[in-house]
Design an enzyme around this catalytic site. Structure first.
Site, PDB file in Angstrom:
ATOM      1  N   HIS A 269      43.740  53.239  36.570  1.00  0.00           N
ATOM      2  CA  HIS A 269      44.981  53.560  37.280  1.00  0.00           C
ATOM      3  C   HIS A 269      45.372  52.466  38.264  1.00  0.00           C
ATOM      4  O   HIS A 269      46.518  52.018  38.297  1.00  0.00           O
ATOM      5  CB  HIS A 269      44.764  54.895  38.003  1.00  0.00           C
ATOM      6  CG  HIS A 269      45.994  55.519  38.562  1.00  0.00           C
ATOM      7  ND1 HIS A 269      47.099  55.807  37.798  1.00  0.00           N
ATOM      8  CD2 HIS A 269      46.286  55.953  39.823  1.00  0.00           C
ATOM      9  CE1 HIS A 269      48.022  56.383  38.554  1.00  0.00           C
ATOM     10  NE2 HIS A 269      47.559  56.472  39.783  1.00  0.00           N
ATOM     11  N   PHE A 270      44.418  52.025  39.079  1.00  0.00           N
ATOM     12  CA  PHE A 270      44.680  51.014  40.110  1.00  0.00           C
ATOM     13  C   PHE A 270      44.440  49.612  39.543  1.00  0.00           C
ATOM     14  O   PHE A 270      43.484  48.923  39.902  1.00  0.00           O
ATOM     15  CB  PHE A 270      43.809  51.266  41.338  1.00  0.00           C
ATOM     16  CG  PHE A 270      44.319  52.367  42.227  1.00  0.00           C
ATOM     17  CD1 PHE A 270      45.243  52.104  43.231  1.00  0.00           C
ATOM     18  CD2 PHE A 270      43.890  53.673  42.061  1.00  0.00           C
ATOM     19  CE1 PHE A 270      45.727  53.109  44.055  1.00  0.00           C
ATOM     20  CE2 PHE A 270      44.364  54.694  42.875  1.00  0.00           C
ATOM     21  CZ  PHE A 270      45.291  54.410  43.876  1.00  0.00           C
TER      22      PHE A 270
END
EC number: 3.1.-.-
Length: 290
Positions: A269-270
């Site tokens: 996600h990051f």
């Protein structure tokens, strides 16, 4: 050289919100608005900003309810309100034209800005910033979809979501899931997120935004129409192993954007935590003025 170092500001805007934001780069350069997501703040852009500041004017605010931005007691936490506050910030700073980097919650905030100011948007970088129903991975969104069938204060759902919001492990996993080598992730990032999200009142704020997220989905057709009508360039820079917003959401941009580049990274996600240099190079290649 000094322009590439972020400067920190706090300014009160029209709705009473005191917006804390990072700024870097020369004001005469093209502006990029960096919009973070849950459960983080503009801190997620700490490594990206100096890589872009030589070519761009960077504005990276903490959204209301996050980071160091302060809200009045009567502030209504919704994505409409978050958009309104950031719109006031842009007006206060006299920023007329800007590109956007949208991530997670920053995506519905950014697309609302696009609907409000369509002629002011010059381009979009979407890094795991969703605008399509097929991008909602049910491993994360399944329970929330059930919550949306009820009402905001439903005690059954509230009771189950409070432990999720208050457990630090659920912040850390957003940084680690899908990352081949988790030792490459800076623990200071999620440690700050955890500290900020454990402040008094935060659980209620995040519950309200969880429930309100359903209204973002109702706007997806309008977001998609903006992409078709505006013809702006879009860079999709996607962590391919994300369990919140899936690759299907990245691929869906192909339906509505002609001037498009899609790049996948072997991460979660990051994506900036592991691929910041590669993403910065793509942004500069696509959006910097020659």
């Amino acid at each position: 050289m000094s322009n590439i170092i972020a400067r920190f500001h706090k300014i009160q805007v029209q709705d009473g919100v005191k917006v804390w934001y990072r700024e870097a780069g020369a004001a005469g350069n093209p502006t990029i608005l960096l919009l973070h997501g849950f459960p983080t703040s503009s801190n997620m852009f700490r490594n990206l900003i100096p890589l872009l500041a030589g070519q761009f004017h960077i504005i990276a605010p903490d959204l209301p309810g996050f980071g160091f931005t302060e809200t009045p007691e009567n502030y209504k936490f919704s994505f409409d309100s978050l958009c309104e506050s950031i719109g006031y910030l842009l007006d206060t700073l006299s920023i007329e034209k800007f590109a956007m980097y949208i991530f997670d919650y920053g995506s519905p905030v950014g697309f609302r800005l696009a609907l409000k100011f369509p002629s002011r948007i010059t381009g979009i970088v979407t890094q795991n910033g969703n605008a399509y129903e097929e991008g909602l991975d049910d491993r994360f969104w399944g329970p929330l979809k059930e919550y949306w069938k009820s009402y905001q204060s439903d005690p059954v759902f509230v009771k189950s979501l409070i432990p999720y919001l208050e457990d630090p492990a659920n912040v850390i996993c957003q940084y680690h899931d899908g990352v081949p080598a988790i030792e490459s992730v800076d623990p200071a990032a999620y440690t700050l997120d955890i500290a900020l999200i454990q402040r008094t009142g935060q659980t209620d704020i995040q519950l309200r935004l969880f429930f309100d997220y359903q209204n973002n989905i109702k706007l997806y057709p309008a977001f998609q129409k903006f992409l078709r009508d505006s013809k702006i360039p879009v860079l999709v820079a996607w962590g391919a192993n994300d369990t919140i917003f899936s690759v299907a959401g990245a691929e869906a941009y192909r339906k509505d954007v002609d001037n498009l580049k899609v790049v996948y990274y072997d991460t979660g996600h990051f994506a900036l935590e592991t691929h910041v240099v590669a993403i910065a190079e793509e942004i500069i290649s696509m959006f910097a003025e020659n």
